[in-house]
Design a protein around this motif. Structure first.
Motif, short mmCIF file in Angstrom:
data_model
loop_
_atom_site.label_atom_id
_atom_site.label_comp_id
_atom_site.label_asym_id
_atom_site.label_seq_id
_atom_site.Cartn_x
_atom_site.Cartn_y
_atom_site.Cartn_z
N GLY A 111 0.81 -1.21 0.00
CA GLY A 111 0.00 0.00 0.00
C GLY A 111 0.85 1.27 0.00
O GLY A 111 0.32 2.37 -0.09
N ALA A 112 2.19 1.11 0.06
CA ALA A 112 3.07 2.28 -0.02
C ALA A 112 3.01 2.86 -1.44
O ALA A 112 2.73 2.13 -2.39
N TYR A 113 3.28 4.14 -1.55
CA TYR A 113 3.26 4.77 -2.88
C TYR A 113 4.24 4.07 -3.82
O TYR A 113 3.97 3.92 -5.01
N SER A 114 5.37 3.64 -3.28
CA SER A 114 6.38 2.97 -4.12
C SER A 114 5.79 1.70 -4.74
O SER A 114 6.11 1.36 -5.88
N GLU A 115 4.96 1.01 -3.99
CA GLU A 115 4.36 -0.21 -4.55
C GLU A 115 3.42 0.15 -5.71
O GLU A 115 3.40 -0.52 -6.74
N PHE A 116 2.66 1.22 -5.54
CA PHE A 116 1.77 1.63 -6.62
C PHE A 116 2.56 2.06 -7.85
O PHE A 116 2.13 1.84 -8.98
N TYR A 184 -2.30 12.72 -0.48
CA TYR A 184 -2.24 12.25 0.91
C TYR A 184 -3.61 12.35 1.59
O TYR A 184 -4.30 13.36 1.47
N CYS A 185 -3.95 11.30 2.34
CA CYS A 185 -5.18 11.30 3.13
C CYS A 185 -4.84 11.13 4.61
O CYS A 185 -3.78 10.59 4.95
N LEU A 186 -5.77 11.58 5.44
CA LEU A 186 -5.64 11.34 6.88
C LEU A 186 -6.52 10.12 7.20
O LEU A 186 -7.74 10.16 6.98
N LEU A 187 -5.89 9.07 7.70
CA LEU A 187 -6.62 7.82 7.94
C LEU A 187 -6.67 7.51 9.43
O LEU A 187 -5.70 7.74 10.15
N ALA A 188 -7.79 6.95 9.85
CA ALA A 188 -7.93 6.58 11.27
C ALA A 188 -8.73 5.29 11.38
O ALA A 188 -9.40 4.87 10.42
N MET A 189 -8.67 4.70 12.55
CA MET A 189 -9.44 3.48 12.81
C MET A 189 -10.93 3.78 12.59
O MET A 189 -11.38 4.90 12.87
N PRO A 190 -11.69 2.78 12.14
CA PRO A 190 -13.12 3.03 11.89
C PRO A 190 -13.79 3.63 13.13
O PRO A 190 -13.57 3.17 14.25
N GLY A 191 -14.57 4.68 12.90
CA GLY A 191 -15.33 5.30 13.98
C GLY A 191 -14.61 6.45 14.67
O GLY A 191 -15.24 7.27 15.33
N ALA A 246 -1.48 8.62 4.51
CA ALA A 246 -1.18 7.59 3.50
C ALA A 246 -2.14 7.77 2.34
O ALA A 246 -2.93 8.72 2.30
N SER A 247 -2.08 6.84 1.41
CA SER A 247 -2.90 6.96 0.20
C SER A 247 -4.32 6.45 0.47
O SER A 247 -4.53 5.64 1.38
N PRO A 248 -5.27 6.85 -0.37
CA PRO A 248 -6.63 6.30 -0.24
C PRO A 248 -6.62 4.79 -0.43
O PRO A 248 -7.43 4.07 0.15
N ARG A 249 -5.67 4.28 -1.24
CA ARG A 249 -5.56 2.83 -1.45
C ARG A 249 -5.18 2.11 -0.17
O ARG A 249 -5.62 1.00 0.09
N ALA A 250 -4.31 2.76 0.62
CA ALA A 250 -3.89 2.13 1.88
C ALA A 250 -5.10 2.04 2.81
O ALA A 250 -5.27 1.05 3.52
N ALA A 251 -5.96 3.07 2.79
CA ALA A 251 -7.19 3.04 3.61
C ALA A 251 -8.03 1.83 3.23
O ALA A 251 -8.53 1.08 4.08
N ASP A 252 -8.14 1.63 1.93
CA ASP A 252 -8.91 0.53 1.38
C ASP A 252 -8.31 -0.81 1.79
O ASP A 252 -9.00 -1.73 2.26
N LEU A 253 -7.01 -0.89 1.62
CA LEU A 253 -6.29 -2.14 1.86
C LEU A 253 -6.35 -2.58 3.31
O LEU A 253 -6.46 -3.76 3.61
#
Ligand SMILES: O=C(O)C(=O)C[C@]1(C(=O)O)C=C[C@@H](O)C=C1
Length: 408
Positions: A111-116, A184-191, A246-253
């Motif tokens: 999910g790192a940008y390098s992987e994408f 870049y997105c700000l990601l947090a645990m659900p809720g 992190a990326s929106p993809r990392a949120a998804d992953l």
């Protein structure tokens, strides 16, 4: 002694298209895609979803890679400036191959940008997470993987000198370039709500790129090894007072909530990655391909005069430069030194007979020019430079790709 750097950056600002979110990493890549591209920075779409594939990690703790392709058809929506616009059609990976059966090492967690960037370059490849960039390069050098991906510059930070230092110490060739829009997105645990966040963790570059937004949030910042690693840490420790960038993809992953999008201080934030292989280059460019050649030039000092001579070697042959970075280690003051501050640049000399030797050079230029390394004009320019330089190493010749791929 300080390690100073100055560069000419040729990026222009373009806006990005929205991409189709329905594509999936598990789906095979389309046979071709269409990109509207500007000569320096074009615009393209790119969209995909997770699909863990259970690949082994190098020097790591068993993180998994992702498989499949995220390439999508997309067209530019807005283009500003006076860029030369053209439509390009590509079949995907270098030389028309999509990378099936190839293993590509990247730094960070899945999910790192390098992987994408790796999946953008070679949609069919298997990605191999590594703890550090040095591990990724050592993996390809040692034959454990086929390629490694390395971020080398960004529109917000300029050249990643530490990564150039790494590249130059290895006998590797550049086989492809990839420009990735870093959203870049700000990601947090659900809720978890934004007001509950006390601390933000991410790759130091991501924290730096989002400085203004983080100041507004008034949170503590903590650097970790990579953006997706931050997300993984958040998830596995169930941190409820901490968010990750992190990326929106990392949120998804990793199944996290996106609290905010577009956190970067500059709306235009593009990172350029290089795909590296062991020599000889596995890529054969068609004779009529738009190519680029990257090289490093070591010289005796008197940088500005040398720069003028290098410019003249290219301009007299009507060859355009796309990068020129001047590195000096003895001019005092100056920033941009990265890990190598105060030290000469160490370059592996592979030209001599016998075993390659690591040589130290205080004065170095990083040059990218348009044209293939076998183009007689480029060859002549290099010959002219060799007459006044101490050492020239061609780092690779690859298809010029002015598209900017977007993961949104
Ligand atoms: O941490 C990641 O996700 C990375 O791929 C590394 C990296 C970098 O080293 O510059 C890549 C692009 C972004 O600018 C932020 C971090």
């Amino acid at each position: 002694m300080a390690y100073t750097s100055s560069s000419l950056h040729l990026h222009k600002h373009l806006l990005l298209p929205k991409t189709n979110p329905s594509s999936s990493y598990s789906r095979p890549p389309p046979p071709s895609f269409v990109a509207a591209a500007a000569k320096i920075n074009g615009v393209n779409g790119h969209s995909s979803k997770k699909s863990p594939n259970g690949k082994a990690q190098i020097n790591g703790d068993g993180k998994k890679g992702v498989n499949g392709s995220g390439r999508k058809k997309a067209a530019a929506q807005h283009i500003n400036g006076n860029d030369r616009i053209h439509l390009s059609v590509s079949t995907g990976g270098a030389g028309g191959q999509d990378g099936f059966g190839l293993r590509v090492a990247f730094q960070g967690a899945p999910g790192a940008y390098s992987e994408f960037a790796a999946k953008t370059a070679l949609p069919g490849c298997d990605t191999v997470p590594c703890r550090a960039f040095a591990d990724a390069l050592a993996a390809v050098d040692g034959g454990a993987v086929d390629r490694a991906i390395l971020p080398v510059e960004s529109t917000m930070e300029g050249t990643a000198l530490r990564n150039y230092d790494l590249l130059l110490r290895h006998d590797l060739v550049v086989v492809q370039e990839i420009n990735l829009f870093v959203h870049y997105c700000l990601l947090a645990m659900p809720g978890v709500r934004a007001a509950e966040v006390r601390r933000v963790i991410s790759h130091p570059m991501a924290l730096a790129h989002c400085g203004r937004a983080l100041a507004r949030l008034g949170v503590d910042r903590e650097p970790v090894e990579d953006t997706a690693g931050a997300v993984e840490m958040l998830r596995s420790n169930r941190m409820l007072d901490t968010a990750a960038i992190a990326s929106p993809r990392a949120a998804d992953l990793y199944g996290l909530d996106v609290l905010a999008h577009g956190l970067q201080d500059e709306s235009w934030n593009v990172t350029r990655f290089l795909l590296l292989s062991k020599p000889p280059s596995p890529v054969t460019l068609p004779m009529d391909a738009d190519a680029k050649t990257s090289m490093v030039v070591a010289h005796r000092g008197g940088s500005m005069m040398v720069v003028l001579k290098v410019l003249s070697a290219f301009s007299s042959r009507n060859i355009n430069l796309t990068k020129l970075e001047v590195i000096n280690n003895n001019e005092g003051g100056g920033g941009g030194g990265g890990a190598a501050a105060g030290h000469p640049v160490m370059i592996l000399d592979t030209s001599a007979r016998g075993a390659p030797t690591l040589r130290a050079f205080p004065h170095v230029l990083y040059v990218d020019c348009e044209g293939a390394s076998h183009d007689p004009r480029v060859l002549d320019a290099i010959k002219e430079i060799e007459r006044f330089a101490v050492f020239v190493r061609v780092l690779g010749c690859y298809a010029a790709d002015s598209n900017v791929y977007d993961l949104q």
